[in-house]
Every structure is written in C-alpha cells, then in structure tokens.
Design an enzyme around this catalytic site. Structure first.
Site, PDB file in Angstrom:
ATOM      1  N   LYS A 116       0.795  -1.232   0.000  1.00  0.00           N
ATOM      2  CA  LYS A 116       0.000   0.000   0.000  1.00  0.00           C
ATOM      3  C   LYS A 116       0.826   1.280   0.000  1.00  0.00           C
ATOM      4  O   LYS A 116       0.445   2.269  -0.629  1.00  0.00           O
ATOM      5  CB  LYS A 116      -0.980  -0.008   1.161  1.00  0.00           C
ATOM      6  CG  LYS A 116      -2.242  -0.661   0.724  1.00  0.00           C
ATOM      7  CD  LYS A 116      -3.096  -1.174   1.829  1.00  0.00           C
ATOM      8  CE  LYS A 116      -3.813  -2.378   1.300  1.00  0.00           C
ATOM      9  NZ  LYS A 116      -2.921  -3.395   0.703  1.00  0.00           N
ATOM     10  N   LYS A 201      -5.833  10.503   6.585  1.00  0.00           N
ATOM     11  CA  LYS A 201      -7.086  11.066   7.066  1.00  0.00           C
ATOM     12  C   LYS A 201      -8.158   9.983   7.019  1.00  0.00           C
ATOM     13  O   LYS A 201      -8.235   9.233   6.044  1.00  0.00           O
ATOM     14  CB  LYS A 201      -7.479  12.232   6.143  1.00  0.00           C
ATOM     15  CG  LYS A 201      -8.722  12.969   6.558  1.00  0.00           C
ATOM     16  CD  LYS A 201      -8.428  14.019   7.590  1.00  0.00           C
ATOM     17  CE  LYS A 201      -9.714  14.671   8.081  1.00  0.00           C
ATOM     18  NZ  LYS A 201      -9.413  15.511   9.277  1.00  0.00           N
ATOM     19  N   HIS A 208     -18.189   3.359  -1.600  1.00  0.00           N
ATOM     20  CA  HIS A 208     -17.076   2.593  -2.148  1.00  0.00           C
ATOM     21  C   HIS A 208     -17.272   2.450  -3.649  1.00  0.00           C
ATOM     22  O   HIS A 208     -18.187   1.759  -4.091  1.00  0.00           O
ATOM     23  CB  HIS A 208     -17.021   1.216  -1.473  1.00  0.00           C
ATOM     24  CG  HIS A 208     -15.889   0.360  -1.963  1.00  0.00           C
ATOM     25  ND1 HIS A 208     -15.727  -0.943  -1.607  1.00  0.00           N
ATOM     26  CD2 HIS A 208     -14.874   0.642  -2.787  1.00  0.00           C
ATOM     27  CE1 HIS A 208     -14.650  -1.428  -2.193  1.00  0.00           C
ATOM     28  NE2 HIS A 208     -14.125  -0.482  -2.919  1.00  0.00           N
ATOM     29  N   GLU A 288      -6.928   1.115  -2.418  1.00  0.00           N
ATOM     30  CA  GLU A 288      -5.952   0.079  -2.759  1.00  0.00           C
ATOM     31  C   GLU A 288      -6.248  -0.449  -4.147  1.00  0.00           C
ATOM     32  O   GLU A 288      -7.265  -0.113  -4.750  1.00  0.00           O
ATOM     33  CB  GLU A 288      -5.960  -1.050  -1.719  1.00  0.00           C
ATOM     34  CG  GLU A 288      -7.299  -1.674  -1.461  1.00  0.00           C
ATOM     35  CD  GLU A 288      -7.310  -2.544  -0.183  1.00  0.00           C
ATOM     36  OE1 GLU A 288      -7.382  -3.752  -0.322  1.00  0.00           O
ATOM     37  OE2 GLU A 288      -7.246  -1.993   0.935  1.00  0.00           O
ATOM     38  N   ASN A 290      -6.646  -3.985  -6.361  1.00  0.00           N
ATOM     39  CA  ASN A 290      -6.789  -5.442  -6.340  1.00  0.00           C
ATOM     40  C   ASN A 290      -6.218  -5.994  -7.642  1.00  0.00           C
ATOM     41  O   ASN A 290      -6.689  -5.653  -8.723  1.00  0.00           O
ATOM     42  CB  ASN A 290      -8.248  -5.837  -6.181  1.00  0.00           C
ATOM     43  CG  ASN A 290      -8.822  -5.321  -4.880  1.00  0.00           C
ATOM     44  OD1 ASN A 290      -8.196  -5.448  -3.836  1.00  0.00           O
ATOM     45  ND2 ASN A 290      -9.978  -4.715  -4.934  1.00  0.00           N
ATOM     46  N   ARG A 292      -6.266  -8.698  -9.427  1.00  0.00           N
ATOM     47  CA  ARG A 292      -6.894  -9.954  -9.869  1.00  0.00           C
ATOM     48  C   ARG A 292      -8.217  -9.635 -10.535  1.00  0.00           C
ATOM     49  O   ARG A 292      -8.670  -8.492 -10.514  1.00  0.00           O
ATOM     50  CB  ARG A 292      -7.186 -10.828  -8.641  1.00  0.00           C
ATOM     51  CG  ARG A 292      -8.107 -10.112  -7.664  1.00  0.00           C
ATOM     52  CD  ARG A 292      -8.693 -10.983  -6.569  1.00  0.00           C
ATOM     53  NE  ARG A 292      -9.776 -10.299  -5.882  1.00  0.00           N
ATOM     54  CZ  ARG A 292      -9.653  -9.387  -4.939  1.00  0.00           C
ATOM     55  NH1 ARG A 292      -8.448  -9.000  -4.538  1.00  0.00           N
ATOM     56  NH2 ARG A 292     -10.707  -8.825  -4.384  1.00  0.00           N
TER      57      ARG A 292
HETATM   58  C1  MV4 Z   1     -10.608   3.826   4.908  1.00  0.00           C
HETATM   59  C2  MV4 Z   1     -11.834   4.244   5.448  1.00  0.00           C
HETATM   60  C3  MV4 Z   1     -11.958   5.572   5.795  1.00  0.00           C
HETATM   61  N1  MV4 Z   1     -10.926   6.426   5.611  1.00  0.00           N
HETATM   62  N2  MV4 Z   1      -9.606   4.712   4.757  1.00  0.00           N
HETATM   63  C4  MV4 Z   1     -11.661  -0.846   4.650  1.00  0.00           C
HETATM   64  C5  MV4 Z   1     -11.093  -1.883   3.774  1.00  0.00           C
HETATM   65  C6  MV4 Z   1      -9.889  -1.326   3.161  1.00  0.00           C
HETATM   66  N3  MV4 Z   1      -9.882  -1.628   1.772  1.00  0.00           N
HETATM   67  C7  MV4 Z   1      -9.936   0.130   3.403  1.00  0.00           C
HETATM   68  N4  MV4 Z   1     -11.052   0.384   4.275  1.00  0.00           N
HETATM   69  C8  MV4 Z   1     -11.369   1.624   4.672  1.00  0.00           C
HETATM   70  N5  MV4 Z   1     -10.395   2.555   4.532  1.00  0.00           N
HETATM   71  C9  MV4 Z   1      -9.774   5.984   5.112  1.00  0.00           C
HETATM   72  N6  MV4 Z   1      -8.755   6.833   4.950  1.00  0.00           N
HETATM   73  C10 MV4 Z   1     -12.858   3.301   5.601  1.00  0.00           C
HETATM   74  C11 MV4 Z   1     -12.632   1.981   5.215  1.00  0.00           C
HETATM   75  C12 MV4 Z   1     -13.770   1.094   5.354  1.00  0.00           C
HETATM   76  C13 MV4 Z   1     -14.412   0.540   4.226  1.00  0.00           C
HETATM   77  C14 MV4 Z   1     -13.975   0.789   2.924  1.00  0.00           C
HETATM   78  C15 MV4 Z   1     -14.601   0.223   1.832  1.00  0.00           C
HETATM   79  C16 MV4 Z   1     -15.708  -0.596   2.021  1.00  0.00           C
HETATM   80  C17 MV4 Z   1     -16.160  -0.856   3.269  1.00  0.00           C
HETATM   81  C18 MV4 Z   1     -15.533  -0.295   4.400  1.00  0.00           C
HETATM   82  C19 MV4 Z   1     -15.998  -0.559   5.673  1.00  0.00           C
HETATM   83  C20 MV4 Z   1     -15.366  -0.018   6.766  1.00  0.00           C
HETATM   84  C21 MV4 Z   1     -14.254   0.807   6.615  1.00  0.00           C
END
Ligand code: MV4
Length: 446
Positions: A116, A201, A208, A288, A290, A292
């Site tokens: 990451k 932050k 999403h 991030e 993925n 795949r």
């Molecule tokens: C975050 C976020 C809020 N702010 N990053 C969760 C999985 C991982 N891929 C990254 N995630 C998150 N990163 C920042 N800076 C909130 C989440 C997150 C989330 C992200 C996507 C889909 C569902 C989620 C559920 C909880 C938290």
C-alpha cells in the site's frame, strides 16, 4: 494463443474461466479438492486432477501440488481466479520459474501495487487522488503525531501489507494515535511479516466506488468505468452496481484515466481494480488496488460488452488489447446480488448442505453465474458464495424492476441464502433512491 490452461480455483469462478477457455478454443484443466469431487462443472473440464483434501492449505492454496498438476497436464498457463493464490506474488514468480504463464500480473507489478505504501507513491506520481497522510512508512510516534496534527483528526493507521480491512485502527486524538502506532506495527509484522504502517485522514461517511482496468504487455491500459460496491457487511460486498448512481460522469472519466495511468506505470498486464472512497462532495480518494479478476467483474461486462476473463487470458498470451479507450462506452445499468449460503435472519450464519430445490430466475436481461443446481451439496470448507444473480436493463429503475421480478422467480431450499434480503432491500426507499454509504446495510439490519 494458449493450447491448454489450468484453472487454480473452484466454484463459480472456475466454471466462468472454463467457459471463457472453451469459447477461445483452449482446453481447460480443473484441479479440485476431495470436498469438491462431485462438483458438476468438473465434467465439463478436459481434464480434472485431484490435488488434495478439503482444507484449502492442502489443495487450492498448495503451490507445489498445483504446479505438479500443471506439469502433469502439460498446460501453457494457470488462471488463479480470485482469492486463494490470485494475489500471491511468490506464486506468480514460481509460475514464471516453471515456464508456465501466470494469467495475471508479473510478480513485480503485483508487489508494486499490492504494497500500500508503494502503491500510494505510484498513485501520487500518476496524479490519482489519494488521502492526505504520511508520504511513506511511519518510523515513530512523534512523526505520526506531527503528520496527524497537520492533516487533522480522525486518522487511520493502516498496514502497508494489509488489505480488505485487516490491520486498520482509527485514532480520534493524539493519545490514541501514540498508543496505537507501536501496536499496529507489531501486529502487522506478526500478521503479514511486514511491520510497515502508514497513516492517512479517516473518512467517516463514504461510498465505495472502484474502477475496472485492463492492461496488456505492450504498454496499453484502459479503464472500463466504475462499480458502486457500497452495500457490504464486514468487508463482504453483497450488491454491486454500475454505473454508480448520481455520480458526475466527468469525474468518473477523470478517475478512470488516472486508474489506467496507475497500472500503466506499474507495467501491469491483466485485469485489476482500483478502489476509491467517495465523500459527500464527490471527492475521490484511492484505497488500494486489487491485482486480480474480482467477483463482481460481470457487472462491468454487462455495461461495456467486454469479456474481462477472455481479455485476461489473451493479454497473458501476449496479445494486445483489442480495443482503445474511445471504443469503450456504457450501455444501460447492471446490478449483481451475491447468493451466499448464509442465513441473513441469523447474523449470516453459514448454511451449508444439500440443495433440494433450485429454481433459478431467467429471461431477458438476467445472467446467473453459478456452479450449483438441484442435488448439489454445498461443502462447509469454503467461502459461502454459491452464485451471482446479475441484471442488466436500460436504466437503474428498470434494472431494479427486473431484479424484483427475478427474485420473485428464484426459489432455493432448504438451505438459507441471502436472496430474501435483496427482496427486502428493494422495498427500502434509501436503496431505491441510490447512493447509500458503506455503513448503510449494517445500520439498517440492526
Ligand atoms: C478507509 C476508510 C476511511 N478512511 N480509509 C476498509 C477496507 C480497506 N480496503 C480500506 N477500508 C477503509 N479505509 C480511510 N482513509 C474506511 C474503510 C472502510 C471501508 C472501505 C470500503 C468498504 C467498506 C468499508 C468498511 C469499513 C471501513
């Protein structure tokens, strides 16, 4: 083109890849575990090889057994699907050393985007929007506290080698940040063998939204627009749709171009997904990448008409992408509902066992990606997803109506599935309006 491909996966994605191979005139070799020996799709394989007992570590995750099967069957390439070995750079490298093409990125590209901190660095260079935060790995708590006071609380600590929600800690003040940094580093080292963490932050309410991209071995990369995957529970997506309701199309085009630049900079060949969070002002921040093919790739196939699995195979064989960005456009609206063998009325408790009744939905605009049918016994060993109901129609309104009609047709028993949950969600005015956030489902189900 490849003559013969080994499919290092199981279930619906194994069948999906097998179908793509056969349409391309490629022989498909399936590997299976003892728990999957009666899976009906194995009959469609040109060859099926048992690679061990039910537990994944002894079969679908066992690199030497899969390479041995590939050598015995004399395949040209291995498709890893999703999950299992699909994001293992060591597996991509072992395939290369064994002179077997890995249908996916090189180990170098996978490492670059899978780490990451490194991925954010590459994104910054490619002008892909990222969260404000540390430029790289955090060394000590004073450095973390300084950065956090610059960007403001709340912040989130993430493991560079983490992902899918593992190894994350939200901190709402300096005291909490200071106590959590060291613990996060130790936890990351124990869990991933890499103690690197970074901070950024933390965004409280977000959607999403992810961008599908494809790269080839000739330096070309394109995007296939976005999917909205906000309907999720405990980091498991349940519904994905495209286009994302109500999002500015200009912003999506910019985001897509950025995502394509990002994988081009990593010399990435194959299918990938660049994940973003979107805030209430439609500002995007990359999460991030993925590396795949994803579960929800058919949503994008339905709106673009591009076969992502066939494309992943042909670019691995060295073919250039057969289309340019200007050739790709969006037609209509698509929705996917994941069919999990789980009971949504009892905290999504797994519901493995014999499927006695299986009356699937069909008709115009309905695609069902599944390996199951009546008489199939869902083994308790693996992920509970047994299929995906996909809907395509001209507009979101019409797609929702078609989904309702399809859910009414669909009958499964006596095992429990997530299908009834989607029927209830269709009556929810917030979901119908479009644009709910990533916490919506969990709030609504309480
Ligand atoms: C975050 C976020 C809020 N702010 N990053 C969760 C999985 C991982 N891929 C990254 N995630 C998150 N990163 C920042 N800076 C909130 C989440 C997150 C989330 C992200 C996507 C889909 C569902 C989620 C559920 C909880 C938290």
């Amino acid at each position: 083109m490849f003559r013969r491909v080994l499919i290092a996966n199981r279930g619906e994605i194994a069948l999906r890849i097998l179908r793509a191979c056969h349409e391309m005139g490629i022989e498909a070799v399936c590997v299976y575990s003892e728990a999957d020996r009666d899976a009906p799709y194995l009959r469609l394989a040109d060859r099926a090889i048992c690679i061990g007992p039910g537990p994944s570590k002894d079969s679908y995750l066992n690199i030497s057994r899969i390479i041995a099967a590939a050598e015995i069957a004399d395949v040209d390439a291995i498709h890893p699907g999703y999950g299992f070995l699909s994001e293992r750079a060591d597996f991509s490298q072992i395939c290369r050393e064994s002179k077997i093409e890995f249908i996916g990125p090189s180990p170098e590209a996978m490492r670059k985007l899978g780490d990451k901190v490194e991925c954010k660095r590459t994104a910054r260079a490619a002008k892909v929007p990222i969260f404000p935060g540390s430029e790289g790995e955090i060394e000590d708590e004073d450095e973390a506290a300084q950065i956090a006071s610059d960007i403001g609380y709340p912040v989130i600590i993430k493991a560079s080698a983490g992902g899918g929600g593992r190894g994350m800690r939200v901190c709402r003040n300096e005291a909490s940040l200071r106590t959590n940094i060291r613990a996060a580093q130790q936890e990351a080292l124990a869990a991933f063998g890499n103690g690197a963490v970074f901070i950024e932050k933390f965004l409280e309410h977000a959607r999403h939204i992810e961008v599908q991209v494809l790269g080839d071995k000739h330096g070309h990369a394109v995007h296939l627009f976005e999917r909205d995957c906000s309907i999720q529970r405990r980091h498991q997506k349940l519904i994905e749709e495209a286009p994302a309701p109500g999002v500015d199309r200009k912003k999506i085009a910019q985001l897509g171009e950025g995502a394509a630049r990002l994988i081009k900079q990593a010399d990435y060949a194959g299918a990938a997904t660049v994940e973003f969070l979107m805030d209430a002002n439609q500002q995007f921040y990359m999460l991030e990448v993925n590396t795949r093919v994803q579960v929800e790739h058919p949503v994008t196939e339905l709106i673009t008409g591009i076969d992502i699995v066939k494309a992943s195979i042909s670019v691995a064989a060295g073919e250039p992408l057969g289309f340019k960005q200007k050739d790709i456009s969006v037609t209509g609206h698509a929705i996917e509902c994941r069919i999990n063998a789980e009971d949504p009325d009892h905290d999504f408790r797994p519901s493995a066992g014999l499927i006695e009744t299986w009356r699937p939905a069909g008709g115009p605009g309905v695609r069902l990606d599944t390996h199951v049918s009546a008489g199939y016994r869902v083994p308790p060993n693996y992920d509970s997803m047994i299929g995906k109901l996909l809907i395509h129609d001209d507009s979101r309104e019409e797609a929702l109506a078609r989904l309702g009609r399809s859910l009414n047709e669909f009958e499964v028993g006596p095992i429990k599935t997530t299908l009834p949950l989607y029927q209830r969600l269709l009556d929810n005015s917030d979901f119908r309006a479009g644009g709910v956030d990533i916490h919506y489902l969990e709030r609504w189900m309480k």
